[in-house]
Design a protein around this motif. Sequence first.
Motif, mmCIF file in Angstrom:
data_model
loop_
_atom_site.group_PDB
_atom_site.id
_atom_site.type_symbol
_atom_site.label_atom_id
_atom_site.label_comp_id
_atom_site.label_asym_id
_atom_site.label_seq_id
_atom_site.Cartn_x
_atom_site.Cartn_y
_atom_site.Cartn_z
ATOM 1 N N LEU A 94 0.997 -1.192 0.061
ATOM 2 C CA LEU A 94 -0.083 0.230 0.125
ATOM 3 C C LEU A 94 0.759 1.282 -0.063
ATOM 4 C CD1 LEU A 94 -2.798 1.451 0.372
ATOM 5 C CD2 LEU A 94 -2.462 1.194 2.877
ATOM 6 N N LEU A 105 -9.784 1.245 -0.833
ATOM 7 C CA LEU A 105 -9.346 0.380 -1.651
ATOM 8 C C LEU A 105 -10.643 -0.613 -2.012
ATOM 9 C CD1 LEU A 105 -6.451 -0.614 0.814
ATOM 10 C CD2 LEU A 105 -6.337 0.617 -1.323
ATOM 11 N N LEU A 117 -8.905 -2.074 2.310
ATOM 12 C CA LEU A 117 -8.290 -0.875 2.454
ATOM 13 C C LEU A 117 -9.102 0.190 1.543
ATOM 14 C CD1 LEU A 117 -5.837 0.640 3.748
ATOM 15 C CD2 LEU A 117 -4.254 0.220 1.734
ATOM 16 N N LYS A 452 -8.564 3.366 -4.807
ATOM 17 C CA LYS A 452 -7.185 2.910 -4.203
ATOM 18 C C LYS A 452 -6.017 3.604 -4.337
ATOM 19 C CE LYS A 452 -4.508 -1.655 -4.154
ATOM 20 N NZ LYS A 452 -4.401 -2.844 -4.505
ATOM 21 N N TYR A 453 -5.885 4.410 -5.470
ATOM 22 C CA TYR A 453 -4.673 5.161 -5.871
ATOM 23 C C TYR A 453 -5.130 6.554 -6.311
ATOM 24 C CZ TYR A 453 -2.239 0.942 -6.140
ATOM 25 O OH TYR A 453 -1.622 -0.380 -5.601
#
Length: 803
Positions: A94, A105, A117, A452-453
């Motif tokens: 992560l 996530l 996440l 997530k990103y």
Amino acid sequence: MKTRFFLLLSLFILLISKVAAQNKSVSISGHIIDKTSKTNVPFVNIVLKNAKTETITSGVISDENGRFTFSNITSGNYILEISSVGFKPKKQSLFVGTLSDFLDLSKIGIEEDINTLAEVVVTAQAENQTSKMEKKIFSVADNITQSGGSVLQSMQNLPGVTVQDGKVQLRGNDKVMVLIDGKQTALTGFGNQSGLDNIPASAIEKIEIINNPSAKFDANGNAGIINIVYKKNKQEGFNGKAGISSGYGSLWERKANLPQMTPQYQITPKINPSLSLNYRKNKVNTYLQADYLYTETLNKNEFVTRTYDDGTIIKQQTKRNRDTHFTTLKAGIDWNYSEANTFSFSGLFGTEKIIDHGQEPFFNEDLSQRLRLWEFLEDELKTTVMISGSYQHKFEEAGRKLNAGINYTYHREDEKYFFDNILPNFTGRDAFKLLSDEKVVDINVDYIQPLKYGRFETGLKFRNREIPTNMQFFPGVNSPLDSDAGGWATYKEIIPAVYGNYIYENNKIEAEIGLRLEYVHLIYDVNPNHPTYKSDGYDYAKPFPNMQFAYKINDKNKLTAFYNRRVDRPSEVDIRIFPKYDDAEIIKVGNPALRPQFTDAFELGYKTNFSKSYFTASIYHRIVDGTITRIASTAPDSNLIYAVFQNAGKSASTGLEMIFSTETASWYSFNLNGNIYQNRIDAFTVTNLYPVPVVYHADQQKMISGNAKWNNTFTFSKTLTGQLSALYLAPDIIPQGKIKSRFSVDAGIKKTVQKGKGEIFLNASDLFNTLVIKKEIQGSNFSYNSDDYLETQVIRFGCSYKF
């Protein structure tokens, strides 16, 4: 010499630059499911480990729905470990960055195990200056040299910011959109910025500067955005802060009046009491911010020499003694109805009362003959009321939010001018009255989806704005007023817009791409009896893209690139058809045929962090199409000058900005900001229609200019701090001419008392009284030089107490 200066400044900054490293605090949440059945897995152990040391950073247990949240996680690389009885352990790498407030996530499925996440909340450490990829944040309380002054004065010491003619500039450009708490208001202007010199800095918590705004912001303002954030405490129980400051300006006469004039203002008093109250209990938070600012100022003291092609020379002085009363009240309530739903309501009331006592004599070249004396009294009252309501819904996934809001603004401008037009053989008494009622409704809806990103943002905004204006002239004997140019005019504007932003971040890349689609429909209805102007308006539907990209070479070095397209729509004042007679022989007029100017902005940057230091360098280039500016011309057989807004074609600006900050010792730190740029205005030809058509042509203008600031902070003890700031502004081009160099030094000292609850300060702006505004203007058959010795030196003192 210019090239050598450029290189030496660049080398100097590179050698001594530094920037304070920042620690970001982050929250992470997620949702664990069974990979096969897709059902929630409750009470799972989730551990977050440092990827380098494999030490445990934090651990949580998922709830009955399989959801979990980590809090206070700093940016970096981690390993997520998930384990539960009856399920296989799972590991997952992560990266926690600095761009998104939340990382999602989403669902993490494992074979007979659950892994989640989701969300990241980033909270900047409370420092004097913090920054993300898109903005820099400055604490007003730490600007000791301008404590007790206005917001405009507080800004002039910030890196990358300059002040000229009462307007704030970013990188030498005054096309700045100014927000209050993230909203455009009549206090600071919906188009051109206004009123900043009358908002007390005591009411402000922080100032945010965004040079390259994303698509979620209104497309107006090609230089960038400044967001002024009012104070609002959220501590439990009853608390607040009270303060009072005072001061004096114009301590001595810098330049004597021309003959036969009344005195300039000297030793002008200022006073600014302020009160901030907050009460928070359970789910409800209420707050009140009240400020009053009274100032007497020598607002203008300009000496002008006009030279005409026929040999005529006229010398004049414009002296304006100003009294200002400014009151603001801001109150609101935040109601956390439930964990998922929050309602906020706020109201703002502001009044600005301005009384100007002015004189403007006109003499021949050797001052032996007074040609005219123009005495005036301006009585202006501006009243602003703003009511806002907002709603926020937090979805089950942490960081996923829906925000909706409505904002209503009413702003009245009630302006009265009384003139005595004194000539050798008669005296005429003239007057005019202007009444303007501005009504604005803004509706916005914004949605945030953590990823997530990074995150995805989208939303819409709708604005309806109407400004009916009425001007009445009351001419006297042989009046110079153009009474036929009065009457009514109505400004109507509708702007719907939608936007989308995608933000991505990993351990090497930061990226944002966005698009705003905006439609503008503007109608300016004009009194059909106006002698020159007719009703006009414009429509456009255009995309405004933005792109931001950063490559992290390592933890301390970063390369950045930006592009955005923005617009500057003419404000209502820019197109207002009524002549303004605050100067009897240099008369300002709007232009209803004015059109928006569009700007493409490019920037490449570099940032490095090291121990207690940072350094940033940015190369930027702006291309402007339809440049908005005032063009001065004379009517045939007349010495009167008419300054009319026009679209002057294309212009461009290319520059290099560098900022460094360093703490050289425990008792001393400083930051140095240098900005060097070339402004270019291409050749253009326009026709000023008022009062009669006059064609004006200008050849291409260009000049290398810039500015430098040096802010020093001295920590004499834990409770005693001092600041010394120096500012240099190089000569620069302005339409039809140039403005000469300026220099000033500010100083201040602050003492903390009562175990940190109280503060006492003393400061002085323009310590050596060196700041004089000097301009040179070249028209088609005239030129003029002006030197403005307005009030710039002010000594202030005050105190505050928190309870």
